[in-house]
Design a protein around this motif. Structure first.
Motif, PDB file in Angstrom:
ATOM      1  N   HIS A  79      10.464 -14.370 -77.070  1.00 47.04           N
ATOM      2  CA  HIS A  79      11.434 -13.674 -76.233  1.00 47.04           C
ATOM      3  C   HIS A  79      11.437 -14.281 -74.835  1.00 47.04           C
ATOM      4  N   LEU A  80      12.561 -14.164 -74.177  1.00 43.57           N
ATOM      5  CA  LEU A  80      12.662 -14.487 -72.759  1.00 43.57           C
ATOM      6  C   LEU A  80      12.664 -13.157 -72.026  1.00 43.57           C
ATOM      7  N   VAL A  81      11.742 -12.993 -71.080  1.00 40.32           N
ATOM      8  CA  VAL A  81      11.631 -11.729 -70.356  1.00 40.32           C
ATOM      9  C   VAL A  81      11.861 -11.956 -68.859  1.00 40.32           C
ATOM     10  N   ASP A  82      12.356 -10.910 -68.203  1.00 38.97           N
ATOM     11  CA  ASP A  82      12.564 -11.003 -66.757  1.00 38.97           C
ATOM     12  C   ASP A  82      11.298 -10.609 -66.010  1.00 38.97           C
ATOM     13  N   GLU A  83      11.392 -10.543 -64.702  1.00 38.10           N
ATOM     14  CA  GLU A  83      10.216 -10.254 -63.860  1.00 38.10           C
ATOM     15  C   GLU A  83       9.607  -8.892 -64.151  1.00 38.10           C
ATOM     16  N   ASP A  84      10.413  -7.963 -64.697  1.00 36.90           N
ATOM     17  CA  ASP A  84       9.916  -6.620 -65.013  1.00 36.90           C
ATOM     18  C   ASP A  84       9.421  -6.504 -66.458  1.00 36.90           C
TER      19      ASP A  84
END
Length: 95
Positions: A19-24
């Motif tokens: 998965h690609l996840v954001d800063e949160d």
């Protein structure tokens, strides 16, 4: 943006979803179990950020081992560990 892996409970140790996840930590994109280099680079372009692909839990399409060192990709974009990439290149040169 960072890559994150989640182990498939029905698979082997290195059988993971990427998965690609954001800063949160929220999932922004799902790549499945064997993202291609092209898919990962395209995600970089879409999000305007370079992804760190080194030691991120990505798996070699040939041998199924986790990529922990240098890596390469087949012409179809599937990621290869350096051992498999080197042996494939050697076989092609010998032909």
């Amino acid at each position: 943006m960072d890559l994150d892996t989640e182990r498939d409970p029905d698979g082997g140790w290195y059988d993971r979803f990427v998965h690609l996840v954001d800063e949160d930590g929220r999932v922004v994109e799902e790549f499945g179990k064997h993202p291609t280099l092209d898919e990962l680079r395209e995600a970089e372009r879409r999000h305007g950020e370079r992804l760190n692909l080194w030691q991120q839990g990505l798996v070699c399409k040939e041998c199924g081992n986790q990529i922990t060192d240098r890596f390469s990709a087949r012409p179809d974009g599937h990621l290869l560990c350096w051992d498999c990439a080197s042996s494939e290149e050697g076989e092609k040169k010998a032909d």
